[in-house]
Design a protein around this motif. Sequence first.
Motif, PDB file in Angstrom:
ATOM      1  N   ILE A 136       0.828  -1.203   0.000  1.00 46.60           N
ATOM      2  CA  ILE A 136       0.000   0.000   0.000  1.00 46.60           C
ATOM      3  C   ILE A 136       0.863   1.254   0.000  1.00 46.60           C
ATOM      4  N   ASP A 137       0.535   2.170  -0.889  1.00 48.69           N
ATOM      5  CA  ASP A 137       1.228   3.460  -0.943  1.00 48.69           C
ATOM      6  C   ASP A 137       0.491   4.469  -0.073  1.00 48.69           C
ATOM      7  N   ALA A 138       1.268   5.190   0.761  1.00 47.12           N
ATOM      8  CA  ALA A 138       0.680   6.198   1.637  1.00 47.12           C
ATOM      9  C   ALA A 138       1.424   7.524   1.519  1.00 47.12           C
ATOM     10  N   GLN A 139       1.968   7.802   0.351  1.00 48.63           N
ATOM     11  CA  GLN A 139       2.764   9.013   0.149  1.00 48.63           C
ATOM     12  C   GLN A 139       2.036  10.291   0.588  1.00 48.63           C
ATOM     13  N   PRO A 140       0.734  10.449   0.300  1.00 47.81           N
ATOM     14  CA  PRO A 140       0.063  11.684   0.732  1.00 47.81           C
ATOM     15  C   PRO A 140       0.048  11.882   2.248  1.00 47.81           C
ATOM     16  N   LEU A 141       0.307  10.811   3.024  1.00 51.82           N
ATOM     17  CA  LEU A 141       0.266  10.920   4.482  1.00 51.82           C
ATOM     18  C   LEU A 141       1.637  11.173   5.094  1.00 51.82           C
ATOM     19  N   MET A 142       2.686  11.205   4.273  1.00 54.65           N
ATOM     20  CA  MET A 142       4.028  11.308   4.826  1.00 54.65           C
ATOM     21  C   MET A 142       4.333  12.676   5.430  1.00 54.65           C
ATOM     22  N   GLU A 143       3.669  13.714   4.963  1.00 57.76           N
ATOM     23  CA  GLU A 143       3.871  15.026   5.591  1.00 57.76           C
ATOM     24  C   GLU A 143       3.389  14.987   7.039  1.00 57.76           C
ATOM     25  N   ARG A 144       2.382  14.167   7.287  1.00 56.55           N
ATOM     26  CA  ARG A 144       1.829  14.038   8.638  1.00 56.55           C
ATOM     27  C   ARG A 144       2.663  13.094   9.500  1.00 56.55           C
ATOM     28  N   PHE A 145       3.091  11.951   8.923  1.00 58.00           N
ATOM     29  CA  PHE A 145       3.762  10.927   9.732  1.00 58.00           C
ATOM     30  C   PHE A 145       5.285  10.929   9.585  1.00 58.00           C
ATOM     31  N   LYS A 146       5.797  11.558   8.554  1.00 58.21           N
ATOM     32  CA  LYS A 146       7.233  11.693   8.288  1.00 58.21           C
ATOM     33  C   LYS A 146       7.874  10.394   7.788  1.00 58.21           C
ATOM     34  N   THR A 147       7.629   9.247   8.443  1.00 56.68           N
ATOM     35  CA  THR A 147       8.220   7.981   8.008  1.00 56.68           C
ATOM     36  C   THR A 147       7.159   6.897   7.975  1.00 56.68           C
ATOM     37  N   ASP A 148       7.432   5.866   7.183  1.00 57.58           N
ATOM     38  CA  ASP A 148       6.478   4.758   7.142  1.00 57.58           C
ATOM     39  C   ASP A 148       6.498   3.960   8.442  1.00 57.58           C
ATOM     40  N   GLU A 149       7.643   3.964   9.157  1.00 54.77           N
ATOM     41  CA  GLU A 149       7.681   3.292  10.452  1.00 54.77           C
ATOM     42  C   GLU A 149       6.738   3.972  11.444  1.00 54.77           C
ATOM     43  N   ALA A 150       6.739   5.311  11.423  1.00 55.45           N
ATOM     44  CA  ALA A 150       5.839   6.046  12.310  1.00 55.45           C
ATOM     45  C   ALA A 150       4.381   5.762  11.971  1.00 55.45           C
ATOM     46  N   LEU A 151       4.076   5.658  10.680  1.00 53.94           N
ATOM     47  CA  LEU A 151       2.720   5.321  10.262  1.00 53.94           C
ATOM     48  C   LEU A 151       2.330   3.932  10.760  1.00 53.94           C
ATOM     49  N   ALA A 152       3.243   2.965  10.596  1.00 56.53           N
ATOM     50  CA  ALA A 152       2.949   1.598  11.042  1.00 56.53           C
ATOM     51  C   ALA A 152       2.725   1.553  12.553  1.00 56.53           C
ATOM     52  N   LEU A 153       3.521   2.285  13.313  1.00 59.91           N
ATOM     53  CA  LEU A 153       3.351   2.307  14.763  1.00 59.91           C
ATOM     54  C   LEU A 153       2.043   2.985  15.155  1.00 59.91           C
ATOM     55  N   HIS A 154       1.632   4.001  14.396  1.00 59.98           N
ATOM     56  CA  HIS A 154       0.349   4.652  14.653  1.00 59.98           C
ATOM     57  C   HIS A 154      -0.796   3.665  14.451  1.00 59.98           C
ATOM     58  N   LEU A 155      -0.713   2.872  13.388  1.00 59.24           N
ATOM     59  CA  LEU A 155      -1.754   1.872  13.149  1.00 59.24           C
ATOM     60  C   LEU A 155      -1.745   0.809  14.236  1.00 59.24           C
ATOM     61  N   LEU A 156      -0.550   0.445  14.710  1.00 62.87           N
ATOM     62  CA  LEU A 156      -0.466  -0.536  15.791  1.00 62.87           C
ATOM     63  C   LEU A 156      -1.140   0.000  17.051  1.00 62.87           C
ATOM     64  N   GLU A 157      -0.907   1.270  17.371  1.00 56.41           N
ATOM     65  CA  GLU A 157      -1.546   1.867  18.538  1.00 56.41           C
ATOM     66  C   GLU A 157      -3.073   1.897  18.395  1.00 56.41           C
ATOM     67  N   ASN A 158      -3.541   1.835  17.148  1.00 51.34           N
ATOM     68  CA  ASN A 158      -4.986   1.796  16.891  1.00 51.34           C
ATOM     69  C   ASN A 158      -5.493   0.383  16.641  1.00 51.34           C
ATOM     70  N   GLY A 159      -4.654  -0.609  16.979  1.00 53.51           N
ATOM     71  CA  GLY A 159      -5.125  -1.984  17.019  1.00 53.51           C
ATOM     72  C   GLY A 159      -4.883  -2.831  15.799  1.00 53.51           C
ATOM     73  N   VAL A 160      -4.013  -2.385  14.859  1.00 48.33           N
ATOM     74  CA  VAL A 160      -3.738  -3.178  13.656  1.00 48.33           C
ATOM     75  C   VAL A 160      -2.227  -3.247  13.435  1.00 48.33           C
ATOM     76  N   ALA A 161      -1.706  -4.450  13.319  1.00 51.16           N
ATOM     77  CA  ALA A 161      -0.280  -4.644  13.044  1.00 51.16           C
ATOM     78  C   ALA A 161      -0.069  -4.823  11.547  1.00 51.16           C
ATOM     79  N   VAL A 162       0.764  -3.951  10.965  1.00 50.19           N
ATOM     80  CA  VAL A 162       1.154  -4.033   9.556  1.00 50.19           C
ATOM     81  C   VAL A 162       2.677  -3.972   9.512  1.00 50.19           C
ATOM     82  N   VAL A 163       3.256  -4.071   8.325  1.00 46.87           N
ATOM     83  CA  VAL A 163       4.711  -3.990   8.184  1.00 46.87           C
ATOM     84  C   VAL A 163       5.053  -2.791   7.313  1.00 46.87           C
ATOM     85  N   ALA A 164       5.939  -1.934   7.796  1.00 50.91           N
ATOM     86  CA  ALA A 164       6.332  -0.742   7.049  1.00 50.91           C
ATOM     87  C   ALA A 164       7.005  -1.117   5.737  1.00 50.91           C
ATOM     88  N   ALA A 165       6.772  -0.320   4.701  1.00 53.11           N
ATOM     89  CA  ALA A 165       7.320  -0.597   3.365  1.00 53.11           C
ATOM     90  C   ALA A 165       8.844  -0.633   3.374  1.00 53.11           C
TER      91      ALA A 165
END
Length: 371
Positions: free
Chosen positions: A310-339
């Motif tokens: 999954i591409d999340a480029q439009p969200l990178m200004e908000r999260f800065k890194t894909d690791e931060a995005l993945a950790l945000h999703l984990l805190e909301n109850g879903v485990a994914v793997v950063a690109a």
Amino acid sequence: MTDRAQALREAGRDIISLSVGEPDFATPPHVIEAAKQALDAGQTRYTPVTGTQRLKEAAALHFERDLGITTDPSRILVSAGGKQAIFEALCATVSAGDEVIVPLPWWVSYPQIIRYAGGTVVPLMTHPHHSYCFAPGDFEALITPRTQWLLLNSPGNPTGAVYSREMLLGIADVLRRHPQVMVMSDDIYAPLIYTGKPHHTLASLCPDLADRICTISGVSKSHAMTGFRIGVATGPDWLIEGMGRLQSNSTGNPSSISQAAAVAAFEGPQEFLGTWRERFLARRDRVVAAINAIPGLTTPVPDGAFYCFIDAQPLMERFKTDEALALHLLENGVAVVAASAFGGHSGFRISFAADDSALDEALHRIAGALA
């Protein structure tokens, strides 16, 4: 990410894991029964280092029936999972300074194994608008006198890319002009293709190149046997012998009980695979539609395996890194793997090898976390 999710579960959090690459279906009953019978028969001793003759014969049947590759049991190695066979093939052949071309995004272990062997990883860029496939000319442009291997994974992890017959024939034309280059063909996800077309692999299409191709397969994905740890490889005699020497001096033989179960997997009923494919296909379509409906996320339709990249480029200004995005999703109850784990960026991989209710709830949580 899987470890973090488990730790949160143990702390009482409700976490849905879409990070693990294994089918959620039960191992087929005839496979379980074969393992029980092996235990009851006392098959708990060492076996030949590279696998029992019985399993090698069953694997030869699998290679011919399912991958179109005619091979002899003497040219088959049984390993503790497909990963071990890949590790052994690369470590038996790659020296310091040798180059290995790997399509990017790649499965996480490919670059690590190459570096462990002393080799240099040469990324071959692919793009979602080309379904994460590459042009043979792009491959040829990266070949140097130090190129040792091209790694192919079709269907692919993490993208679900499937290489067409025409693409593989184009790769073969390049290989004929560069006789020093070998090919690792990782076909572990071959039974899980949704195009309605047959699976194609290089060794079956181009038998004139068979002495330069190592094909990897197994039972982990096709028969929901990830914990059994059985992979099989076939290739030229000298390579299989070298891989066997490494195995002899590292792990020794794969589990005797798992080998007995794998015989049943290869030789037993295969009809259940059609049902599994249909269920995975329905899940794929549900996940792709849901992801593409979430603002900031897009994914192409994977043609095989059970992943969406999954591409999340439009969200990178908000999260800065894909690791931060993945950790945000984990805190909301879903485990994914950063690109970035796959050499990518600005996104994540999810597995849709989860039951329907868990998938629906996970997609709901992802949408809510990003709203």
